[in-house]
Write a protein that holds these residues in place. Structure first.
Motif, PDB file in Angstrom:
ATOM      1  N   ARG A  66     -20.478 -15.940 -19.319  1.00  0.00           N
ATOM      2  CA  ARG A  66     -21.457 -16.446 -18.342  1.00  0.00           C
ATOM      3  C   ARG A  66     -22.667 -15.525 -18.244  1.00  0.00           C
ATOM      4  N   PHE A  67     -22.428 -14.217 -18.332  1.00  0.00           N
ATOM      5  CA  PHE A  67     -23.568 -13.292 -18.338  1.00  0.00           C
ATOM      6  C   PHE A  67     -24.429 -13.510 -19.581  1.00  0.00           C
TER       7      PHE A  67
ATOM      8  N   ILE B 123     -25.258 -15.827 -12.860  1.00  0.00           N
ATOM      9  CA  ILE B 123     -24.278 -14.910 -12.275  1.00  0.00           C
ATOM     10  C   ILE B 123     -24.835 -13.497 -12.131  1.00  0.00           C
TER      11      ILE B 123
ATOM     12  N   GLU C  81     -14.418 -14.643 -19.811  1.00  0.00           N
ATOM     13  CA  GLU C  81     -15.200 -15.738 -19.215  1.00  0.00           C
ATOM     14  C   GLU C  81     -16.428 -15.191 -18.496  1.00  0.00           C
ATOM     15  N   LEU C  82     -16.241 -14.111 -17.755  1.00  0.00           N
ATOM     16  CA  LEU C  82     -17.365 -13.504 -17.034  1.00  0.00           C
ATOM     17  C   LEU C  82     -18.446 -13.043 -18.004  1.00  0.00           C
TER      18      LEU C  82
ATOM     19  N   GLN D 237     -26.540 -13.497  -8.899  1.00  0.00           N
ATOM     20  CA  GLN D 237     -25.550 -13.673  -7.834  1.00  0.00           C
ATOM     21  C   GLN D 237     -24.799 -12.386  -7.539  1.00  0.00           C
ATOM     22  N   THR D 238     -24.481 -11.633  -8.596  1.00  0.00           N
ATOM     23  CA  THR D 238     -23.718 -10.400  -8.413  1.00  0.00           C
ATOM     24  C   THR D 238     -24.593  -9.160  -8.268  1.00  0.00           C
TER      25      THR D 238
ATOM     26  N   ALA E 173     -21.400  -7.941 -17.528  1.00  0.00           N
ATOM     27  CA  ALA E 173     -20.054  -8.213 -17.030  1.00  0.00           C
ATOM     28  C   ALA E 173     -19.305  -6.931 -16.687  1.00  0.00           C
TER      29      ALA E 173
ATOM     30  N   ALA F 146     -20.335  -5.633 -13.369  1.00  0.00           N
ATOM     31  CA  ALA F 146     -19.797  -6.477 -12.307  1.00  0.00           C
ATOM     32  C   ALA F 146     -18.320  -6.171 -12.058  1.00  0.00           C
TER      33      ALA F 146
ATOM     34  N   ASP G 234     -26.561 -16.731 -19.312  1.00  0.00           N
ATOM     35  CA  ASP G 234     -27.499 -16.792 -18.193  1.00  0.00           C
ATOM     36  C   ASP G 234     -27.231 -17.969 -17.264  1.00  0.00           C
ATOM     37  N   THR G 235     -26.047 -17.980 -16.648  1.00  0.00           N
ATOM     38  CA  THR G 235     -25.718 -19.061 -15.712  1.00  0.00           C
ATOM     39  C   THR G 235     -26.094 -18.703 -14.267  1.00  0.00           C
TER      40      THR G 235
ATOM     41  N   GLU H 217     -10.258 -13.473 -17.695  1.00  0.00           N
ATOM     42  CA  GLU H 217     -11.350 -13.588 -16.722  1.00  0.00           C
ATOM     43  C   GLU H 217     -12.557 -12.753 -17.149  1.00  0.00           C
TER      44      GLU H 217
END
Length: 256
Positions: free
Chosen positions: A34-35, A41, A30-31, A44-45, A50, A53, A38-39, A27
């Motif tokens: 995404r960071f 997230i 994956e996180l 969002q967080t 990562a 987060a 630039d999706t 995980e």
């Protein structure tokens, strides 16, 4: 519970912990991906990366979060520029972690040290080293894995040993600060060679101090009888180390 039952229970619990860590590693990888891509997230967080987060989500330290991210990145399947699926950079480590056989810390030591050797080592040597280190790591403590990983790194990257030593020497330093209660704190960062000199001097003095017999009279008021008991002098090891260091400084100041 019998002793055997307790030991078996703890072994099973550690296995569950490693499996949970394996999921966290995947995980975290994956996180981090995404960071990096630039999706949305980050917005969002409200975190910059990562690891930050993860500290919010899991209430863990930044150091632990960094370990999860680094191992997640090293063991995550990759994709080429043309969209082709590629195996993880460290596939043997990935298999062992996902199977719950390899702790996160051991995985990090293996991948970090092999990464340092990679610029000067052949692919075949790196693959062989990774396989041998993983085989060792699944049945040995993390500290042993760390030491063996360093040896493999140095064996694979002989030319890199000297530059790494130069970097460590450049990071030496001594900071001094006055605390509110009047005590003064010294923070010393020593490269391995300098530390060896200092450790040898301090350990020699503290060992001599610890070997000294000290006596206390038990039933003889004047302390001259035969009834004596050996006792310590009441100092802790940190205090003994400090006093040894001060003795070294005093000796240096008295030298011409």
């Amino acid at each position: 519970m019998t002793n055997a039952g307790l030991l078996a229970s703890m072994a099973a619990t550690f296995e569950v912990v490693r499996l949970a860590q394996a999921l966290l590693v995947r995980e975290a990888g994956e996180l981090n991906d995404r960071f990096e891509h630039d999706t949305g997230i980050a917005a969002q967080t409200g975190n910059r990366n990562a690891a930050a987060a993860l500290t919010d989500i899991g209430h863990i330290s930044m150091a632990e979060a960094g370990r999860l991210v680094r191992v997640g990145k090293a063991t995550r399947p990759r994709m080429s520029l043309i969209g082709e699926h590629l195996p993880p950079e460290y596939s043997e480590v990935a298999k062992a972690v996902n199977a719950g056989a390899l702790p996160v810390d051991s995985a990090l030591y293996i991948t970090a040290n092999l990464a340092q050797a990679a610029p000067r080592a052949t692919t075949e040597d790196l693959d062989a080293a990774e396989k041998e280190l993983v085989e060792f790591a699944v049945t040995n403590p993390v500290d042993s894995v760390r030491k063996l990983s360093i040896r493999y790194r140095d064996a694979l990257d002989v030319d890199g040993v000297e530059p790494r030593e130069e970097v460590l020497v450049s990071r030496r330093g001594l900071k001094r600060m006055v605390l509110p209660n009047g005590m003064k704190r010294y923070i010393l960062d020593a490269d391995p060679v300098s530390a060896a000199y200092l450790d040898t001097a301090i350990d020699g003095m503290t060992s001599a101090e610890l070997r000294k017999p000290r006596f206390e009279a038990k039933d003889d008021p004047d302390g001259c009888g035969d009834n004596h008991e050996i006792i310590g002098d009441g100092r802790t090891m940190p205090q003994l180390n400090f006093d040894a260091f001060i003795d070294i400084v005093r000796h240096a100041l008295s030298c011409t």
